[in-house]
Design a protein around this motif. Structure first.
Motif, PDB file in Angstrom:
ATOM      1  N   TRP A 262      -8.807  13.268 -13.346  1.00 48.90           N
ATOM      2  CA  TRP A 262     -10.116  13.943 -13.947  1.00 48.90           C
ATOM      3  C   TRP A 262     -11.705  13.232 -13.237  1.00 48.90           C
ATOM      4  O   TRP A 262     -12.465  14.583 -13.000  1.00 48.90           O
ATOM      5  CB  TRP A 262     -10.740  12.878 -15.255  1.00 48.90           C
ATOM      6  CG  TRP A 262     -11.680  13.621 -16.170  1.00 48.90           C
ATOM      7  CD1 TRP A 262     -12.723  12.797 -16.534  1.00 48.90           C
ATOM      8  CD2 TRP A 262     -12.188  14.709 -16.964  1.00 48.90           C
ATOM      9  NE1 TRP A 262     -13.921  13.250 -16.666  1.00 48.90           N
ATOM     10  CE2 TRP A 262     -12.683  14.616 -17.369  1.00 48.90           C
ATOM     11  CE3 TRP A 262     -10.696  15.376 -17.617  1.00 48.90           C
ATOM     12  CZ2 TRP A 262     -13.218  15.876 -18.325  1.00 48.90           C
ATOM     13  CZ3 TRP A 262     -11.093  16.299 -17.962  1.00 48.90           C
ATOM     14  CH2 TRP A 262     -12.350  16.339 -19.284  1.00 48.90           C
ATOM     15  N   ASN A 263     -11.442  12.305 -12.179  1.00 40.61           N
ATOM     16  CA  ASN A 263     -12.906  12.333 -11.876  1.00 40.61           C
ATOM     17  C   ASN A 263     -12.892  12.702 -10.369  1.00 40.61           C
ATOM     18  O   ASN A 263     -13.918  12.524  -9.526  1.00 40.61           O
ATOM     19  CB  ASN A 263     -13.565  10.250 -11.375  1.00 40.61           C
ATOM     20  CG  ASN A 263     -13.779   9.884 -13.027  1.00 40.61           C
ATOM     21  OD1 ASN A 263     -14.135  10.996 -13.309  1.00 40.61           O
ATOM     22  ND2 ASN A 263     -13.135   8.930 -13.249  1.00 40.61           N
ATOM     23  N   GLU A 264     -11.597  13.081  -9.458  1.00 39.57           N
ATOM     24  CA  GLU A 264     -11.525  13.032  -7.909  1.00 39.57           C
ATOM     25  C   GLU A 264     -12.269  14.483  -7.470  1.00 39.57           C
ATOM     26  O   GLU A 264     -12.472  15.473  -8.554  1.00 39.57           O
ATOM     27  CB  GLU A 264      -9.693  13.721  -7.951  1.00 39.57           C
ATOM     28  CG  GLU A 264      -9.645  13.972  -6.330  1.00 39.57           C
ATOM     29  CD  GLU A 264     -10.499  15.056  -5.069  1.00 39.57           C
ATOM     30  OE1 GLU A 264     -11.287  14.626  -4.571  1.00 39.57           O
ATOM     31  OE2 GLU A 264      -9.678  15.438  -6.187  1.00 39.57           O
ATOM     32  N   PHE A 265     -13.605  14.786  -7.077  1.00 35.59           N
ATOM     33  CA  PHE A 265     -14.181  15.460  -6.131  1.00 35.59           C
ATOM     34  C   PHE A 265     -13.875  16.743  -4.849  1.00 35.59           C
ATOM     35  O   PHE A 265     -13.773  17.792  -4.666  1.00 35.59           O
ATOM     36  CB  PHE A 265     -15.288  14.653  -6.242  1.00 35.59           C
ATOM     37  CG  PHE A 265     -16.559  16.270  -5.400  1.00 35.59           C
ATOM     38  CD1 PHE A 265     -17.256  17.028  -6.547  1.00 35.59           C
ATOM     39  CD2 PHE A 265     -16.774  16.082  -4.538  1.00 35.59           C
ATOM     40  CE1 PHE A 265     -18.128  17.331  -5.740  1.00 35.59           C
ATOM     41  CE2 PHE A 265     -18.233  16.892  -3.308  1.00 35.59           C
ATOM     42  CZ  PHE A 265     -18.845  17.976  -4.709  1.00 35.59           C
TER      43      PHE A 265
ATOM     44  N   ALA B   4     -19.089  14.870 -19.146  1.00 39.45           N
ATOM     45  CA  ALA B   4     -17.744  14.810 -18.257  1.00 39.45           C
ATOM     46  C   ALA B   4     -17.261  13.206 -18.656  1.00 39.45           C
ATOM     47  O   ALA B   4     -16.101  13.309 -18.536  1.00 39.45           O
ATOM     48  CB  ALA B   4     -18.046  15.170 -17.289  1.00 39.45           C
ATOM     49  N   VAL B   5     -18.303  12.264 -19.402  1.00 37.64           N
ATOM     50  CA  VAL B   5     -17.719  10.971 -18.734  1.00 37.64           C
ATOM     51  C   VAL B   5     -17.490  10.229 -20.342  1.00 37.64           C
ATOM     52  O   VAL B   5     -16.270   9.512 -20.137  1.00 37.64           O
ATOM     53  CB  VAL B   5     -19.082   9.710 -19.004  1.00 37.64           C
ATOM     54  CG1 VAL B   5     -18.639   8.349 -19.369  1.00 37.64           C
ATOM     55  CG2 VAL B   5     -19.721   9.783 -17.376  1.00 37.64           C
ATOM     56  N   VAL B   6     -17.140  10.997 -21.155  1.00 37.09           N
ATOM     57  CA  VAL B   6     -16.893  10.697 -22.706  1.00 37.09           C
ATOM     58  C   VAL B   6     -14.928  10.750 -22.427  1.00 37.09           C
ATOM     59  O   VAL B   6     -14.575   9.563 -23.175  1.00 37.09           O
ATOM     60  CB  VAL B   6     -17.362  11.678 -23.889  1.00 37.09           C
ATOM     61  CG1 VAL B   6     -16.670  11.987 -24.797  1.00 37.09           C
ATOM     62  CG2 VAL B   6     -18.843  11.614 -23.900  1.00 37.09           C
TER      63      VAL B   6
ATOM     64  N   THR C 180     -15.627  17.922 -11.679  1.00 38.06           N
ATOM     65  CA  THR C 180     -16.677  16.957 -10.850  1.00 38.06           C
ATOM     66  C   THR C 180     -17.199  18.019  -9.360  1.00 38.06           C
ATOM     67  O   THR C 180     -18.772  17.793 -10.116  1.00 38.06           O
ATOM     68  CB  THR C 180     -15.885  15.983 -10.038  1.00 38.06           C
ATOM     69  OG1 THR C 180     -14.482  17.138 -10.134  1.00 38.06           O
ATOM     70  CG2 THR C 180     -15.484  14.655 -11.652  1.00 38.06           C
ATOM     71  N   PRO C 181     -16.337  18.822  -9.560  1.00 37.06           N
ATOM     72  CA  PRO C 181     -17.671  20.269  -8.139  1.00 37.06           C
ATOM     73  C   PRO C 181     -17.652  20.772  -9.427  1.00 37.06           C
ATOM     74  O   PRO C 181     -19.205  21.625  -8.696  1.00 37.06           O
ATOM     75  CB  PRO C 181     -16.258  20.719  -7.688  1.00 37.06           C
ATOM     76  CG  PRO C 181     -15.306  20.182  -7.831  1.00 37.06           C
ATOM     77  CD  PRO C 181     -15.044  19.414  -9.121  1.00 37.06           C
TER      78      PRO C 181
ATOM     79  N   MET D 106     -27.684  15.587 -16.369  1.00 38.20           N
ATOM     80  CA  MET D 106     -27.143  14.220 -16.941  1.00 38.20           C
ATOM     81  C   MET D 106     -27.006  15.067 -18.238  1.00 38.20           C
ATOM     82  O   MET D 106     -25.795  13.489 -18.487  1.00 38.20           O
ATOM     83  CB  MET D 106     -28.774  13.483 -16.579  1.00 38.20           C
ATOM     84  CG  MET D 106     -29.464  12.874 -15.963  1.00 38.20           C
ATOM     85  SD  MET D 106     -28.670  12.237 -15.193  1.00 38.20           S
ATOM     86  CE  MET D 106     -28.087  13.029 -14.004  1.00 38.20           C
ATOM     87  N   ALA D 107     -27.084  15.440 -18.797  1.00 38.38           N
ATOM     88  CA  ALA D 107     -26.741  15.933 -20.008  1.00 38.38           C
ATOM     89  C   ALA D 107     -24.674  16.464 -19.688  1.00 38.38           C
ATOM     90  O   ALA D 107     -23.533  15.693 -20.234  1.00 38.38           O
ATOM     91  CB  ALA D 107     -26.884  17.675 -20.888  1.00 38.38           C
TER      92      ALA D 107
END
Length: 281
Positions: A212-215, A255-257, A231-232, A249-250
């Motif tokens: 999920w976090n991979e960019f 994305a962090v949820v 992320t991209p 930021m929103a």
């Protein structure tokens, strides 16, 4: 006696004070991101930034969810992360079972050493070769390219994680299952996996979060905006000359949820059932 209680009280107070400071330090970036997501443009661009919000607004979230392709990016990341997690768990389950049950075989030692060495290679060094391979296979800008890459990097680590849980299951249980007519696949499915549920959940969640976090690979291997991952995709809020900090930021909060919920679930699950990996005879 009173001196001893005073010392213990002072030590406990110091411990909790230290933990509180560290917690605030770790949570402050996320709180500032959440705070900025609810600020109007005027307050975000204020010369004297403040943590307090004079006029909170949901305009940034509306802009992200309605006026941008964020939802499509979110869906793409969910698809890629889910498939990569399932495939990683399937492959690593069988590989970790083999390493756990036959650790002294030359093949197991060779495979284990190869998996360990693979973890020492930074992914950025393989970026160009992987790009060439995906281009040759005509897999650029497809879900399959990211799923293959994520599984390639996650399977070795997932194998070692599951091996630790499988080692906790005594071999006598497998022997008893074989006497009762249960084959290896049946033993893995009916006995080994239920006894290793905490490890499987932790490993699966770790693999999901990593995908999920991979960019880097998502940014390089996906050129089609319809297949772009989250992320991209968030980079659309950062222009060459102007950055939409409220939208950025929103989008970051949204994305962090899933990641935050995943970690909360891991903590609760492991706290309540980690001992399930140890079997009493």
């Amino acid at each position: 006696m009173i001196v001893g209680k005073t010392e213990r009280l002072a030590g406990t107070s110091l411990t909790y004070a230290t933990l509180t400071v560290l917690t605030v330090f770790c949570l402050f970036p996320f709180l500032w991101m959440l705070d900025t997501a609810f600020k109007p443009v005027e307050e975000i661009r204020s010369v004297a930034p403040s943590f307090l919000i004079a006029n909170p607004t949901l305009e940034n979230f509306r802009h992200v969810l309605v006026d941008s392709p964020f939802v499509a990016y979110f869906r793409n990341s969910a698809i890629v992360a889910a498939f990569a997690t399932v495939l990683t768990l399937v492959v690593s389950t069988f590989s970790s079972y083999a390493l756990s049950r036959w650790p002294r075989l030359p093949a197991s030692r060779t495979v284990g050493a190869a998996l360990l060495v693979s973890q020492m290679i930074p992914g950025v060094l393989l970026l160009v070769p992987i790009y060439v391979v995906m281009r040759t296979l005509d897999l650029l800008s497809t879900y399959a390219s990211l799923i293959i890459v994520y599984c390639t990097f996650m399977i070795p680590l997932a194998t070692f994680m599951l091996k630790g849980f499988f080692d906790a299951v005594p071999g006598e249980i497998e022997e008893a299952a074989e006497i009762d007519g249960c084959g290896r696949i049946g033993f893995i499915w009916r006995v080994l996996l239920p006894l290793s549920v905490p490890g499987i959940v932790a490993t699966g969640a770790f693999a999901f979060v990593a995908a999920w976090n991979e960019f880097m690979f998502g940014y390089v291997l996906i050129n089609d905006d319809a297949r772009r991952t989250l992320t991209p995709g968030i980079m659309i809020f950062k222009g060459s000359h102007v950055t939409d900090w409220g939208g950025l930021m929103a989008a970051s909060v949204l994305a962090v949820v899933p990641v935050a919920l995943c970690f909360v679930y891991i903590q609760r699950f492991l706290a309540g059932g980690l001992s399930a990996g140890a079997v009493k005879g």
